[in-house]
Design an enzyme around this catalytic site. Structure first.
Site, short mmCIF file in Angstrom:
data_model
loop_
_atom_site.label_atom_id
_atom_site.label_comp_id
_atom_site.label_asym_id
_atom_site.label_seq_id
_atom_site.Cartn_x
_atom_site.Cartn_y
_atom_site.Cartn_z
N LYS A 46 0.82 -1.21 0.00
CA LYS A 46 0.00 0.00 0.00
C LYS A 46 0.86 1.28 0.00
O LYS A 46 2.08 1.21 0.23
CB LYS A 46 -0.92 -0.05 1.22
CG LYS A 46 -1.95 -1.18 1.13
CD LYS A 46 -2.90 -1.11 2.32
CE LYS A 46 -3.99 -2.14 2.22
NZ LYS A 46 -4.96 -2.01 3.33
N TYR A 67 -12.81 -1.72 -3.26
CA TYR A 67 -13.25 -1.84 -1.86
C TYR A 67 -14.77 -1.68 -1.72
O TYR A 67 -15.25 -1.34 -0.63
CB TYR A 67 -12.53 -0.81 -0.99
CG TYR A 67 -11.11 -1.21 -0.64
CD1 TYR A 67 -10.86 -2.34 0.12
CD2 TYR A 67 -10.02 -0.46 -1.06
CE1 TYR A 67 -9.56 -2.72 0.46
CE2 TYR A 67 -8.72 -0.83 -0.73
CZ TYR A 67 -8.50 -1.96 0.03
OH TYR A 67 -7.23 -2.34 0.38
N ARG A 80 2.56 -6.89 9.01
CA ARG A 80 1.87 -5.75 9.62
C ARG A 80 2.43 -5.41 11.00
O ARG A 80 2.48 -4.24 11.38
CB ARG A 80 0.37 -6.03 9.68
CG ARG A 80 -0.28 -5.86 8.30
CD ARG A 80 -1.69 -6.30 8.33
NE ARG A 80 -2.43 -5.97 7.11
CZ ARG A 80 -3.51 -6.62 6.72
NH1 ARG A 80 -3.99 -7.63 7.43
NH2 ARG A 80 -4.13 -6.26 5.60
N ASN A 129 -2.20 0.02 6.95
CA ASN A 129 -1.70 -1.27 7.43
C ASN A 129 -0.79 -2.00 6.44
O ASN A 129 -0.73 -3.22 6.42
CB ASN A 129 -2.87 -2.15 7.88
CG ASN A 129 -3.82 -2.48 6.75
OD1 ASN A 129 -3.68 -1.97 5.65
ND2 ASN A 129 -4.77 -3.36 7.01
N HIS A 165 -2.28 -5.40 1.61
CA HIS A 165 -3.59 -6.04 1.46
C HIS A 165 -3.37 -7.49 1.04
O HIS A 165 -2.45 -7.78 0.30
CB HIS A 165 -4.42 -5.32 0.39
CG HIS A 165 -5.64 -6.08 -0.03
ND1 HIS A 165 -6.81 -6.04 0.70
CD2 HIS A 165 -5.86 -6.94 -1.06
CE1 HIS A 165 -7.70 -6.83 0.11
NE2 HIS A 165 -7.15 -7.37 -0.95
N GLU A 167 -9.93 -10.04 -7.59
CA GLU A 167 -8.97 -8.96 -7.31
C GLU A 167 -7.77 -8.99 -8.26
O GLU A 167 -7.27 -7.94 -8.67
CB GLU A 167 -8.52 -9.05 -5.85
CG GLU A 167 -9.65 -8.71 -4.88
CD GLU A 167 -9.24 -8.78 -3.43
OE1 GLU A 167 -10.08 -8.48 -2.57
OE2 GLU A 167 -8.07 -9.12 -3.13
P1 CMP Z 1 -7.36 -4.47 3.68
O1 CMP Z 1 -6.82 -5.81 4.04
O2 CMP Z 1 -6.87 -3.83 2.44
O3 CMP Z 1 -8.97 -4.56 3.62
C1 CMP Z 1 -9.81 -3.48 3.92
C2 CMP Z 1 -9.06 -2.28 4.42
O4 CMP Z 1 -9.85 -1.33 5.11
C3 CMP Z 1 -8.05 -2.73 5.47
O5 CMP Z 1 -7.03 -3.47 4.89
C4 CMP Z 1 -7.67 -1.40 6.09
O6 CMP Z 1 -6.77 -0.65 5.28
C5 CMP Z 1 -9.03 -0.70 6.10
N1 CMP Z 1 -9.70 -0.88 7.39
C6 CMP Z 1 -10.21 -2.01 7.90
N2 CMP Z 1 -10.75 -1.79 9.12
C7 CMP Z 1 -10.57 -0.48 9.38
C8 CMP Z 1 -10.92 0.35 10.46
N3 CMP Z 1 -11.57 -0.13 11.53
N4 CMP Z 1 -10.59 1.64 10.39
C9 CMP Z 1 -9.96 2.13 9.30
N5 CMP Z 1 -9.60 1.39 8.23
C10 CMP Z 1 -9.90 0.10 8.27
#
Ligand code: CMP
Length: 138
Positions: free
Chosen positions: A10, A50, A103, A113, A116, A127
């Site tokens: 990311k 998303y 992570r 984070n 993905h 995806e």
């Molecule tokens: P990802 O694995 O890409 O899948 C969905 C994404 O939404 C996740 O990683 C985070 O980047 C984001 N995300 C998930 N939960 C939260 C949260 N509680 N607050 C903010 N961002 C979130």
């Protein structure tokens, strides 16, 4: 079990120069890179990618973050790839992630984070197709 998953390094990983270390972890864990590119996602692309989270409070922030800089989508291959990759990256919230996971090492918080990973074999195929044409995959 499927053998492919979609990873994204990311924008925070790109900005902080963590991409080399993360790719090294991916290769050392036995994944083969079948496709990889560096792109800046458009808002439209991020919203579609998303879409499942469209009703969540963090959706708009997530779209902003994913389009805030370049990212690196990767199509990865390994037996049981989805589960194995999720083990390697750890929980969405880095405070909950196991020691030694991507992570735990590189994520700032639940939002930024670092990486993905697809959550199912069906979504992995959807995806991968979001980012790669068949000609772009080994
Ligand atoms: P990802 O694995 O890409 O899948 C969905 C994404 O939404 C996740 O990683 C985070 O980047 C984001 N995300 C998930 N939960 C939260 C949260 N509680 N607050 C903010 N961002 C979130």
């Amino acid at each position: 079990m499927g053998n492919r998953t979609l990873a994204i390094l990311k924008p925070d990983s790109v900005r902080k120069n963590h991409i080399g270390d993360i790719i090294k972890m991916i290769l050392q864990a036995g994944f083969k890179i079948k496709g990889m590119k560096m792109i800046k996602m458009t808002k439209e692309s991020a919203k579609v990618f998303y879409f499942i989270h469209k009703d969540r409070a963090f959706y708009n922030d997530l779209v902003e973050y994913m389009t805030s800089g370049h990212c690196i989508p990767m199509a990865l291959e390994k037996e049981n790839a989805v589960t194995e990759f999720r083990k390697l990256i750890g929980a969405t919230d880095p405070t909950q992630a196991d020691e030694g996971t991507v992570r735990k090492l590189y994520a700032k918080d639940k939002a930024e984070n670092a990486v993905h990973g697809s959550d199912s074999d069906d979504n992995a195929e959807i995806e991968i197709a979001h980012f790669f044409s068949t000609q772009e995959l080994i």
